[in-house]
Structures are given as C-alpha cells and as structure tokens.
Design a protein around this motif. Structure first.
Motif, PDB file in Angstrom:
ATOM      1  N   THR A  76      -8.076  -1.913  -0.944  1.00 30.55           N
ATOM      2  CA  THR A  76      -9.224  -1.399  -0.197  1.00 30.55           C
ATOM      3  C   THR A  76     -10.461  -2.279  -0.338  1.00 30.55           C
ATOM      4  O   THR A  76     -11.352  -2.236   0.521  1.00 30.55           O
ATOM      5  CB  THR A  76      -9.558   0.026  -0.662  1.00 30.55           C
ATOM      6  N   LEU A  77     -10.543  -3.077  -1.403  1.00 35.73           N
ATOM      7  CA  LEU A  77     -11.715  -3.923  -1.630  1.00 35.73           C
ATOM      8  C   LEU A  77     -11.453  -5.381  -1.285  1.00 35.73           C
ATOM      9  O   LEU A  77     -12.186  -6.269  -1.718  1.00 35.73           O
ATOM     10  CB  LEU A  77     -12.175  -3.808  -3.093  1.00 35.73           C
ATOM     11  N   ARG A  78     -10.428  -5.656  -0.508  1.00 37.15           N
ATOM     12  CA  ARG A  78     -10.071  -7.036  -0.174  1.00 37.15           C
ATOM     13  C   ARG A  78     -11.158  -7.692   0.672  1.00 37.15           C
ATOM     14  O   ARG A  78     -11.699  -7.092   1.606  1.00 37.15           O
ATOM     15  CB  ARG A  78      -8.744  -7.054   0.584  1.00 37.15           C
ATOM     16  N   ASP A  79     -11.485  -8.943   0.360  1.00 38.23           N
ATOM     17  CA  ASP A  79     -12.453  -9.714   1.132  1.00 38.23           C
ATOM     18  C   ASP A  79     -11.727 -10.592   2.152  1.00 38.23           C
ATOM     19  O   ASP A  79     -10.736 -11.236   1.830  1.00 38.23           O
ATOM     20  CB  ASP A  79     -13.292 -10.610   0.214  1.00 38.23           C
ATOM     21  N   HIS A 135       0.821  -1.217   0.000  1.00 36.68           N
ATOM     22  CA  HIS A 135       0.000   0.000   0.000  1.00 36.68           C
ATOM     23  C   HIS A 135       0.854   1.267   0.000  1.00 36.68           C
ATOM     24  O   HIS A 135       0.379   2.326  -0.408  1.00 36.68           O
ATOM     25  CB  HIS A 135      -0.926  -0.002   1.225  1.00 36.68           C
ATOM     26  N   HIS A 167      -5.345   1.953  -3.547  1.00 36.54           N
ATOM     27  CA  HIS A 167      -5.612   1.080  -4.692  1.00 36.54           C
ATOM     28  C   HIS A 167      -6.746   0.106  -4.363  1.00 36.54           C
ATOM     29  O   HIS A 167      -6.786  -0.469  -3.274  1.00 36.54           O
ATOM     30  CB  HIS A 167      -4.349   0.297  -5.062  1.00 36.54           C
ATOM     31  N   PRO A 168      -7.688  -0.111  -5.313  1.00 38.08           N
ATOM     32  CA  PRO A 168      -8.807  -1.033  -5.042  1.00 38.08           C
ATOM     33  C   PRO A 168      -8.367  -2.450  -4.698  1.00 38.08           C
ATOM     34  O   PRO A 168      -9.088  -3.159  -3.982  1.00 38.08           O
ATOM     35  CB  PRO A 168      -9.587  -1.014  -6.360  1.00 38.08           C
ATOM     36  N   ARG A 169      -7.205  -2.877  -5.187  1.00 39.56           N
ATOM     37  CA  ARG A 169      -6.738  -4.224  -4.854  1.00 39.56           C
ATOM     38  C   ARG A 169      -6.571  -4.379  -3.349  1.00 39.56           C
ATOM     39  O   ARG A 169      -6.676  -5.488  -2.805  1.00 39.56           O
ATOM     40  CB  ARG A 169      -5.409  -4.498  -5.564  1.00 39.56           C
TER      41      ARG A 169
END
Length: 211
Positions: free
Chosen positions: A43-46, A33, A39-41
């Motif tokens: 911030t959008l992690r599940d 980071h 970056h969406p990779r």
C-alpha cells in the motif's frame, strides 16, 4: 491428441487447460496482495509498477510433463539461489510480453524459441517487489540444449508438473519485513527452494488450471 485421451499432467493435457482458461478476463487480480491484504509493503509503494514477463515452460516428457526452472545465481543482489522462472523486465525492444519471455529464456539458459510453443497467458501477477509480471504459458519440445548464463543462473532443473499441481506440496510460510509478517508459498523439491513470487505464480497456475 484428442481431449478425451490426454493423460493428466501430460503436456497435451496442459495445452488443453491453458487454452480453456480465460487469460484476459475481468476476473480476480492475482499477486502477493492475495496472501498479504493491506500490507504496507504494497500500500505504501512509490512509483508505477515495472513491467516484466516470465516463461512458464512445460516440457513434454510424455505422460509426466515437467516444469523447467532455474536456480538464480548466488552473486545476484536479490533472491539469490531461489528457484525461478526464466524471465525479467520487458524492454522497449520487446513487441509483446511473449517476446520478452522468450528473449529472457534464451539469454538466461539458452532455450531456443524454436523449441517453445506459446499456448497462452495468465493474468498479470503483482509482486511485492513492485513488478507487474506477465506469466507466459508454453510447451517445450524435447531435444533442446541449455547454455546457462553464469551471471544470472547457477543451474536449471525440472520438476514434475504433478508435484507442483498437488496442493499438498504448497506450504505457507512467512518472514519479517520491517518487523511485519510477510506471507508467501514455498514448494521445496529435491534440495531446490521454490518460494516467493515463483511459488505464488505456480499457486495461481494451480488455481486457474487444476483446482
């Protein structure tokens, strides 16, 4: 060896630097980071981060220490052919990240724990692939015999510590991830590609111990 006469980039000098750094202080969090803020990779992690550990094995080669790395096997699903640290997931049987890193190094390349002196840890490194990686600092005594696990690594090689700790050899590059730019470091050496998370951890090592 006395601190005043420890040669730059020797294993003795590395040991001193590792001991001086605040491995568990409430400092800056390290990871991919830092090169890819927001970056969406990331911030959008599940789901939660998966725990892993890598061994940073500095081999005592006299005045010019080296860093032992592996070349990941070409038949692996991810990061094939990359230069990497020995390491992997922390299993329930591992009492500590240090134990996990030593176990993985033995499983991957046959590096026996009796040749390895753990000298510290760096702060965890958060990877874009969803891992919280504990980098375990170590000094390796010469005389070891490697036994490569062909299912995991194709080769092992050593890189001079002086090369990796020279910021002139730290290149920034990028690639597309779902049509968005993903920035990373790379440090090519003698035909070996060192990039991504491995290069990011090496960059962190430089910033904390040598910058």
């Amino acid at each position: 060896m006395d601190e005043k006469v420890a040669l730059p980039f020797s294993a003795a000098d590395f040991r001193l630097r590792a001991g001086r750094q605040d491995a568990f202080g409430a400092g800056e969090e390290y990871g991919d980071h830092r090169f890819n803020p927001g970056h969406p990779r990331l911030t959008l992690r599940d789901g939660p981060l998966r725990a892993a550990a890598v061994l940073i094995p500095v081999v005592d080669r006299g005045p010019e220490a080296t860093l032992l790395l592996t070349k990941r096997a070409e038949n692996l699903r991810n990061h094939t052919g990359q230069g990497a640290f020995p390491g992997g997931r922390i299993d329930p049987v591992d009492p500590t990240p240090e134990a996990a890193a030593l176990r993985e190094a033995n499983e991957e390349v046959g590096l026996e724990a009796g040749f390895v002196d753990v000298v510290g840890r760096m702060p965890d490194y958060i990877s874009g692939s969803g891992y919280r990686i504990a980098p375990v600092l170590s000094v390796v005594r010469p005389g070891f015999q490697l036994r490569l696990n062909p299912a995991e690594v194709d080769a092992a090689f050593e890189v001079p510590l002086s090369f990796l700790m020279d910021p002139a050899n730290h290149r920034r590059d990028s690639r597309l991830w779902q049509d968005l730019e993903w920035v990373f470091y790379e440090m090519p050496y003698d035909g070996n590609r060192i990039w991504g998370v491995t290069a990011g951890i090496i960059r962190t090592l430089y910033e904390r111990l040598y910058a």
